[in-house]
Design an enzyme around this catalytic site. Structure first.
Site, PDB file in Angstrom:
ATOM      1  N   SER A 138      -1.607   0.280   0.890  1.00  0.00           N
ATOM      2  CA  SER A 138      -2.891   0.966   1.004  1.00  0.00           C
ATOM      3  C   SER A 138      -2.865   1.848   2.235  1.00  0.00           C
ATOM      4  CB  SER A 138      -4.022  -0.066   1.134  1.00  0.00           C
ATOM      5  OG  SER A 138      -5.249   0.549   1.496  1.00  0.00           O
ATOM      6  N   TYR A 143      -7.718  -7.828   4.475  1.00  0.00           N
ATOM      7  CA  TYR A 143      -7.146  -6.874   3.523  1.00  0.00           C
ATOM      8  C   TYR A 143      -6.134  -5.958   4.208  1.00  0.00           C
ATOM      9  CZ  TYR A 143      -6.827  -3.146   0.052  1.00  0.00           C
ATOM     10  OH  TYR A 143      -6.355  -2.228  -0.852  1.00  0.00           O
TER      11      TYR A 143
END
Length: 251
Positions: A139, A152
């Site tokens: 990401s 995350y």
């Protein structure tokens, strides 16, 4: 490179995973797909079959090492895998019902251990035959720890660094790529209650990813403005980047 004819994708029941599976589906292609929701997975599998692909769709927990190894080895025995995409991932919010400890434990079980369980069996076989490609879904948040999404972003930092390292370690034998998207329409981003700059469809993200994989780019980061901003933040003195990132919303 030639279009892969045998592809395995985790987290393939929606979002980028489903869009990638639909892109690679064609007559003569073999698509192995995993997901957590049987109904959504079956719907995607039906669309792949309608495009002429042979499909192996499994409801499987990427955190289960033995089940993942058995599935991946079975698929590779059936049709030597050209491309494996470790796409399955979750993004949990820390709140009164979900402590930081529990949130981090669950996130790492899927986003980190799940990646290991996906790529290690495939990597062993591809290394031995000196052919194949592995893509790891990280990401933009993997460029730097984000105060609003500690679990995350930490999980994505980990798999990005792992992919970077493996790319060098297996150079000339297995192609390894790291995918770093920004905000993409998915079940995960649908839960966000804050502005998401440069939000794009899964189909557009898929076109960018496919081009990057075909060119064997080490890191496929997009959209450009977001990726450039995150790279710039890593160059700033930490007190300045900390102050800027603290202004971002909590997940």
């Amino acid at each position: 490179m030639n279009r892969p004819r045998s592809v395995l994708i985790t987290g393939g029941s929606s979002g980028i995973g489903a869009a990638l599976a639909l892109h690679y589906a064609m007559p003569g292609a073999f698509i192995a797909l995993s997901g957590r929701n049987a109904e959504r997975l079956d719907a995607v599998a039906k669309m792949l079959e309608d495009k002429g692909a042979e499909v192996d769709a499994r409801v499987i927990d990427v955190g289960d090492e033995a089940d993942m190894a058995n599935w991946i080895n079975d698929c590779d025995d059936r049709r030597s895998l050209d491309l494996v995409i470790a796409n399955a991932g979750i993004g949990l919010a820390t709140d009164k019902g979900n402590t930081l400890h529990e949130c981090t434990k669950q996130t790492f079980a899927t986003n980190v251990t799940g990646v290991f369980n996906t790529i290690h069996p495939a990597l062993t076989r591809m290394r031995d035959r000196k052919n194949g490609q592995i893509a790891i879904m990280a990401s933009i948040a993997g460029f730097r720890g984000m105060p609003g999404a500690a679990s995350y972003s930490a999980s994505k930092v980990a798999v990005k660094a792992y992919g970077d390292a493996l790319r060098g370690a297996y150079w000339g034998r297995v192609k390894i790529n790291v995918i770093c998207p920004g905000f993409v329409e998915s079940r995960m981003t649908a839960n966000n209650r804050f502005p998401m700059p440069f939000l794009m469809t899964a189909e557009k993200a898929t076109r960018i990813i496919v081009r990057g994989l075909e060119r064997n780019k080490g890191v496929i980061a997009f959209p450009f403005p977001t990726a450039t901003t995150m790279r710039f933040l890593t160059l700033l003195p930490q007190p300045i980047s900390d102050a800027l990132l603290r202004r971002l919303p909590m997940k």
